[in-house]
Design an enzyme around this catalytic site. Structure first.
Site, short mmCIF file in Angstrom:
data_model
loop_
_atom_site.label_atom_id
_atom_site.label_comp_id
_atom_site.label_asym_id
_atom_site.label_seq_id
_atom_site.Cartn_x
_atom_site.Cartn_y
_atom_site.Cartn_z
N HIS A 187 0.83 -1.21 0.00
CA HIS A 187 0.00 0.00 0.00
C HIS A 187 0.86 1.26 0.00
O HIS A 187 0.43 2.31 0.49
CB HIS A 187 -0.94 0.05 1.22
CG HIS A 187 -1.71 -1.21 1.45
ND1 HIS A 187 -2.96 -1.43 0.93
CD2 HIS A 187 -1.38 -2.34 2.13
CE1 HIS A 187 -3.37 -2.63 1.29
NE2 HIS A 187 -2.43 -3.21 2.00
N SER A 209 15.31 21.55 -16.10
CA SER A 209 14.08 22.30 -16.35
C SER A 209 14.47 23.61 -17.02
O SER A 209 15.57 24.13 -16.82
CB SER A 209 13.38 22.56 -15.02
OG SER A 209 12.68 23.78 -15.05
N LYS A 268 16.33 21.59 -10.84
CA LYS A 268 15.64 20.35 -11.23
C LYS A 268 16.51 19.36 -11.97
O LYS A 268 17.36 19.72 -12.76
CB LYS A 268 14.43 20.68 -12.12
CG LYS A 268 13.28 21.35 -11.42
CD LYS A 268 12.55 20.48 -10.39
CE LYS A 268 11.74 19.40 -11.02
NZ LYS A 268 10.58 19.93 -11.76
N GLU A 286 9.84 8.50 -17.12
CA GLU A 286 8.47 9.00 -17.32
C GLU A 286 7.97 8.69 -18.73
O GLU A 286 6.81 8.33 -18.93
CB GLU A 286 8.43 10.52 -17.08
CG GLU A 286 8.62 10.90 -15.63
CD GLU A 286 8.75 12.40 -15.47
OE1 GLU A 286 7.77 13.05 -15.10
OE2 GLU A 286 9.84 12.93 -15.74
#
Ligand code: ARG
Length: 459
Positions: free
Chosen positions: A156, A278, A284, A291
């Site tokens: 979980h 970024s 970043k 992704e």
């Protein structure tokens, strides 16, 4: 270019309709399989006395020259041709004249295309299989360096029990071994049904030898029903499901890598060469590759759904709808290959941060089950032990303690049977080391898993 079927028509095909109908811009990638298939067909026709020795020789020479010219860049695909099959045949006829017109005896584009896709997919699946093995190898190498790296195991997405990083990533290695085998099964089945010689749908009146032709092309058998031979795209659906499952596995792994490389976890650091910055936030470092792999999973699922939907409700035998099979399967092949190819070096260059994993494992009471087991070993029924440990955890939360820092006199208040040996029993290292049940996280079990993977790779 005049259509091969122009004889029956009094008017040329509308330009827009022609473009709409044409598949050469995507099926030209099967040129090699189309030519190899035609070469075998010509030999079969000659062996059966359907064409002469001279005609067969001319066809072979013409076809090998076409193949060589395509590969050297001397021959460009004619985008006005309807498809790759028409292109090769008309190029052959241009080069060798009448003999070229005999090649299409005792076959049709319907069985020809069903053959070409199978042969094309065979080559691609071999490459995909090799890529999967490379990926499994990269996971094996990563795991073998982290047999003692303790991390929290989750259920979980809540810290559950301590495990090793090796154990965790080996779960993915197991998935990819199944993917490899599943793909192999599908390929084997695809090779049981050589469709060539099914002709348009009903077979032929010529005395052909389909078995010989199938064997020559490496198939283990022929399709036993000519209608099925030209209508069957089950193998595409099966392969697309294999690809969808591979992507699902890559996507789950990507998701974890994305989480692990966030500041919230910081369990791994992705290499600069597989991350991006970024355009606005200078701090970043984004896990774009992971992704994108996760994102492209949707696209491969889409390819599977698209073909299933195309085939649903199609009457027998060949229908033009079936031309749509190729863009779906080609897209999935390309996507899976690209995704595995980027994923493998991304994980081989990724640096696990053991201290952070261990620190996370130290929080969240992930040794609570082991404390309950301790009481069970001292004679308490599991349910009673479970309840006592639950109370201790609540006490720890209220007093900002962890199970390792609760003093013995306090433990005694909860239960008389607690003794000093509990501290060793609940140390994370002990919790992991003792889980030697088959498939467990203990080192001996992880060693066995690594051996299995190594054997698999050597097979
Ligand atoms: N380009 C076609 C396809 O990909 C080849 C088969 C065409 N057959 C036909 N009867 N029009 O499906």
């Amino acid at each position: 270019m005049d259509k091969m079927w122009a004889g029956r028509f009094s008017k040329a095909l509308d330009k827009q309709a022609d473009d709409f109908n044409s598949s050469i811009h995507f099926d030209s990638r099967m040129y090699k399989q189309d030519i190899i298939g035609s070469m075998a067909h010509a030999i079969m026709l000659r062996r059966q006395g359907i064409i002469s020795d001279t005609e067969e020789k001319q066809i072979q020479k013409g076809l090998s020259e076409i193949l060589a010219d395509i590969e050297s860049g001397n021959l460009q695909f004619d985008m006005n041709a309807e498809d790759i099959h028409m292109f090769v045949e008309s190029e052959l006829t241009k080069r060798i004249g009448d003999a070229g017109k005999k090649l299409h005896t005792a076959r049709s584009r319907n069985d020809q295309v069903a053959l070409d896709i199978r042969m094309y997919l065979m080559t691609e699946c071999e490459e995909i299989g090799a890529l999967i093995k490379n990926l499994i190898k990269a996971i094996r190498d990563l795991a073998s360096q982290h047999k003692n790296t303790i991390m929290p195991g989750y259920t979980h997405l809540q810290r559950a029990q301590p495990i090793t990083f090796a154990h965790h990533v080996l779960a993915y290695a197991m998935m990819f071994t199944r993917d490899f085998n599943r793909l192999g099964d599908a390929v084997e089945r695809m090779y049981e049904n050589c469709p060539i010689g099914s002709c348009a749908l009903a077979g032929t009146t010529y005395n052909t030898d389909r078995e010989w032709e199938a064997e020559r092309l490496g198939f283990s058998g022929i399709s036993l029903n000519s209608i099925d031979g030209v209508s069957d795209r089950d193998f595409c659906v099966e392969l697309l499901s294999c690809f969808a499952i591979i992507m699902m596995h890559l996507s789950r792994f990507s998701e974890e890598i994305i989480l692990w490389s966030s500041w919230e976890f910081k369990f791994v650091e992705l290499d600069d060469s597989y991350t991006t910055g970024s355009s606005i936030m200078p701090q970043k470092k984004n896990p774009d590759m992971a992704e994108l792999v996760r994102g492209k999973t949707g696209r491969v699922y889409g390819d599977l759904m698209s073909l299933l939907t195309t085939l649903k409700g199609l009457p027998l035998a060949y229908n033009k709808d079936m031309q749509e099979d190729k863009e779906a399967i080609f897209d999935a092949v390309d996507t899976v290959k690209k995704c595995i190819s980027i994923f493998t070096p991304m994980i081989s260059t990724m640096k696990p941060i053991s201290e952070n994993m261990l620190a996370a494992a130290g929080k969240g009471f992930i040794n609570a089950t082991d404390l309950a087991d301790y009481l069970v070993k001292k004679g308490k029924p599991f349910r009673t032990a479970y309840k006592i440990v639950g109370e201790i955890v609540a006490y720890c939360i209220a007093n900002n303690l962890i199970l390792e820092t609760v003093p013995m006199d306090k433990y005694k208040e909860f239960d008389e049977s607690f003794a000093d040996d509990l501290y060793n029993e609940i140390s994370l290292r002990t919790c992991v080391e003792k889980r030697i049940s088959a498939g467990g996280t203990g080192e001996k079990s992880v060693e066995r898993q690594l051996d299995y993977i190594t054997e698999f790779l050597n097979d």
